[in-house]
Design a protein around this motif. Sequence first.
Motif: not given
Length: 491
Positions: A230-257
């Motif tokens: 389960f330690t290894g599994a949660t490291n992979i959970l972390y790997t694909f959890g990099g979108h804590a900055v999704t809103v800021e990246v979207m806001h930087a787009m000219w057309k966020p939709q």
Amino acid sequence: MESSDKVVETVIVGNYVEMETEGKSKDVKSKISKFFWHGGSAYDAWFSCASNQVAQVLLTLPYSFSQLGMISGISFQLFYGLMGSWTAYLISILYTEYRTRKEREKVDFRNHVIQWFEVLDGLLGKHWRNVGLAFNCTFLLFGSVIQLIACASNIYYINDNLDKRTWTYIFGACCATTVFIPSFHNYRIWSFLGLLMTTFTAWYLTVASLLHGQVEGVTHSGPTKLVLYFTGATNILYTFGGHAVTVEVMHAMWKPQKFKAIYLWATLYVMTLTLPSAAAVYWAFGDFLLDHSNAFSLLPRTPFRDMAVILMLIHQFITFGFACTPLYFVWEKAIGMHECKSLCKRAAARLPVVIPIWFLAIVFPFFGPINSTVGSLLVSFTVYIIPALAHMFTFKSAAARENAVEQPPRFVGRWAGTFTINIFVVVWVFIIGFGFGGWASMLNFIHQIDTFGLFTKCYQCPIPKQFPTPPPPYAAAPQPTPANFTHPHHP
């Protein structure tokens, strides 16, 4: 209903096109600056998402494979990659809903970066805002800490004249320069270069491991213990959890939709890097990885390895900026500096954010185990559970679903299918990711503290050679080798 959707889309697109054309200039200097500095296209967002997903995690995934075994390692990457793309899609829908409602009220966001906690506040109220803010900031704080730890861990394999703690001091000062990068608009060249660097490193790990071949007597016994699994599994959970900055990246787009599918495509590309590299390193070194959480530590030193280390160092500096920039925004808003036009004043105001990150990287330098701990306790809520719950609560009423800016796609079963997937995400991540993963990760993390101690000078460094001493009167145990290696302190 269709006509109202078109009006909403025109409002969002029109606002951003206005901003885009306002920034244009005829002179060559401004054009060069815009080419390297001002990014707001869908391609910029793709590079940002892909670049932010990998980095130091690339070096710990072989360690996770040794805990999980080959089949589970590959399966969890595919599973959590899709789940992460789904919740990133939910966040993009909630952002669009919030922004559209505010723009109907004539709110202007020209000098204000929308963040996830503000989306929760606008859609669901202050209690959701407070929970989202606490989890998001804590996750981004430790995400930045992990980048500093990774920098020190990597540079040590090129220059071991200084211990890892000293390298952490040095790279803390270097990463503090990210205070001068205003926003995600300005990461165009950095995110592009970062992904190139990670691509080189991933294929170096793959090719170098295959050319090296399997070490003598290699074994692939994983999974052997639930704690490790389960330690290894949660490291992979972390790997694909990099979108804590999704809103800021979207806001930087000219057309966020346009963001909706970007994260999925970024994830698919990232898998072409993580799956071959983790599988190849695990194939070559097997259980020997259980005591080597950084894949660089097992490969022989060559010019290619040194180049990979240097490129990863640069990318980790970039990823530090990615994780820290939302924290800078929160701090600016708290002290009333967010709309300040002076770059130097804003940079000076941001410096206090770096200090606790620097300190925590020195206190907990456990490269690898800290990824799993952050994944289970923070990423599970920030990236998976809260977005899924927020989407369900935002659209729980029939009126909210009918007036939604964007309707769920038909291939997921419209609203019924969306709610079913959301419930599955919440239950799975809460039980497997937070429950079992949190239990395993905390046991492993506490074990690292007991074994190495806080403020350890050089985590998992080779024991320095000593002058030969007479053997003790009792028989000494054989020295560990790759063939029969089992670390005496490993859980």
